[in-house]
Design a protein around this motif. Sequence first.
Motif, short mmCIF file in Angstrom:
data_model
loop_
_atom_site.label_atom_id
_atom_site.label_comp_id
_atom_site.label_asym_id
_atom_site.label_seq_id
_atom_site.Cartn_x
_atom_site.Cartn_y
_atom_site.Cartn_z
N GLU A 225 31.00 87.96 62.98
CA GLU A 225 30.67 87.21 64.19
C GLU A 225 29.56 86.18 63.96
OE1 GLU A 225 31.42 86.20 68.04
OE2 GLU A 225 32.54 87.63 66.81
N PHE A 226 28.49 86.59 63.24
CA PHE A 226 27.34 85.69 63.13
C PHE A 226 27.58 84.52 62.17
CE2 PHE A 226 26.81 88.65 59.70
CZ PHE A 226 26.16 87.95 58.71
N LEU A 227 28.66 84.58 61.38
CA LEU A 227 28.94 83.47 60.47
C LEU A 227 29.91 82.46 61.07
CD1 LEU A 227 29.29 85.10 56.94
CD2 LEU A 227 27.44 83.70 57.79
N LYS A 228 30.44 82.76 62.24
CA LYS A 228 31.46 81.87 62.83
C LYS A 228 30.88 80.49 63.10
CE LYS A 228 34.91 84.86 64.70
NZ LYS A 228 35.30 85.71 65.81
N GLY A 229 31.74 79.48 62.97
CA GLY A 229 31.31 78.12 63.27
C GLY A 229 30.68 77.47 62.06
N MET A 230 29.48 76.91 62.25
CA MET A 230 28.87 76.11 61.19
C MET A 230 28.54 76.89 59.92
SD MET A 230 28.68 73.12 60.64
CE MET A 230 28.86 72.05 62.03
N PRO A 231 27.97 78.12 60.00
CA PRO A 231 27.61 78.80 58.75
C PRO A 231 28.79 78.95 57.78
CG PRO A 231 26.61 79.93 60.59
CD PRO A 231 27.50 78.87 61.18
N LEU B 78 29.71 75.67 56.17
CA LEU B 78 28.82 75.26 55.08
C LEU B 78 29.07 76.08 53.82
CD1 LEU B 78 25.62 74.69 57.15
CD2 LEU B 78 26.57 73.05 55.55
N ILE B 79 29.34 77.38 53.99
CA ILE B 79 29.59 78.21 52.81
C ILE B 79 30.89 77.75 52.13
CG2 ILE B 79 30.12 80.56 52.06
CD1 ILE B 79 28.17 81.49 54.28
N ALA C 279 32.04 74.71 52.20
CA ALA C 279 31.69 73.47 51.52
C ALA C 279 31.00 73.77 50.19
CB ALA C 279 30.80 72.61 52.41
N GLY C 280 30.17 74.81 50.18
CA GLY C 280 29.49 75.20 48.95
C GLY C 280 30.50 75.60 47.88
#
Lengths: 203, 198
Positions: free
Chosen positions: B171-177, B180-181, B183-184
Motif C-alpha cells: 500500500e505505501f509504495l503505490k503511486g510515485m514511490p 521511481l523504483i 525508473a531506478g
Amino acid sequence: MKSIKTILNGLLYENPTFILLLGMCPTLATTTGVSNAVGMGLSAAAVLICSNIVISLLRKLIPSKIRIAAYIVIIAGFVTVVQMALEAYLPGLYESLGLYIPLIVVNCIILGRAEAFASKNSVWLSALDGLGMGLGFTCALVLIALVREVLGAGEILGMSIFPEAWNFQPASIMLLAPGAFLTLGVLLGIINAVRGRGGKKNA
Amino acid sequence: MLEILRNIFTLSIGAIFIENFVLCQFLGICPFLGVSKKVETASGMGFAVVFVMTVASAITWVVQYFLVKFGLDYLQTIAFILVIAVLVQFVEMFLQKAIPALYESLGIYLPLITTNCAVLGVAILNTTKFTEGPTFLYSTLYGFMAGVGFLVAIVLMAGIRERLETSDIPEFLKGMPITLITAGLMAMAFMGFSGLSF
C-alpha cells in the motif's frame, strides 16, 4: 503568526520535493554528495527568494496574459547572477554542478511559487515563502544526498564514517543514476507509510 | 566524410542509449514521471519533445553563434530560455493552423515543454559538446536523437506503469514511490549500454 506558518508550510506541510514532487531533475542529479546538495539547494533558494520578491513587487504591473514569459525572464536574470557569483567565488562547486546551474531556470518549484504564491501575496510573505520553500528544498536534497553518500561511498562530506575494522564495502551504484531513483522512491515510500495515507494522494 | 558519418553514428547511439537524457542524465524527469500513465499520452508527449528539441537545437545554435560573435555569451541562459519559450508558442500556433490533426493530439503537451529541462539542457550541452567540424549538423542531430531517447524512455515507462496498475503492490509504495523504483531498475538496465563503444 502568519509569517511562521508560511515558512513552516514550505519546510514541512508542502515540502516541494517530498509532498509536491516538484523540481525532480536537480533533486536526482545533484545529490551524489552532501556538499553538492547544499550548493544546489542554496542556489535555488537564493533565486527563489529574489524572484518571489521581485514578482510580488511587480504583481500589479504585469499583465496576466504575458505573466509566464515575464516570470521566466525575471527568474533567468537571477539565475545568471547566481551562476556568475558561483563561477567567481566557488569554482569547485560551479564545476561539479555544471549544467544544472543554468537549469535552475526551468525548475518547476520557482515558476510554481511565482504563479501560486508571489503573484497573489505581499512582498514580506512572498520572501518568507521563498525562504521556507528554498530551505525545504535544501533539506530534502541533503537528506537524499546523505543516504546516497553514506551507502555509496561510506563518507559524509568526503570524510569516512565507518571504522576500518567493519570492512564496509560501499555500493557505488548508489552514486550512479539508478541509486538516485531508488533512494528517492524508497524515501517517498517511507514518508507515505509514516503519514499513513498509503500514497492515495500522489498516485 | 567517412569521419563525419562515423561521428554521426556514434552520436546517435550515444544519445539514445548510452547517455539517455532521462535515465542517465536526469533531464526531463518531470514529464517522464508526470505524463507516463498511458502509452498513448506518453508517445504524444514524446513526439512533441522530439520535434521541439530538434528545432530548438537548430535555432539555439544560430543564437549562440551571434552571442559569441558580439561577446554576449554571459546572456546565454536568458537568451536560450526566451528563444525556447517563443519557439514553443510559435510551433503551437503553426501546428494549429497548418496541421490541425497533429495539434489536436499534441495540443495540451506543447505548453508544458517550455519548462522541460531536456530542451534547455540539450541547447546548453550543444554549445560545449561540439566545438569542431559541422557543428550545426551535429547539434541538430544530437537534439533529435536525444529527443528519440526521451521518447523511448517515456514509452517504455508508460508500458510498465500500465501493468503496475493491476499488480499487487504494498500500500505505501503505490503511486510515485513504485514509479521511481521502476525508473531506478530501468536506469540499471540502461547502464548495460555504457560498455558499448565503436
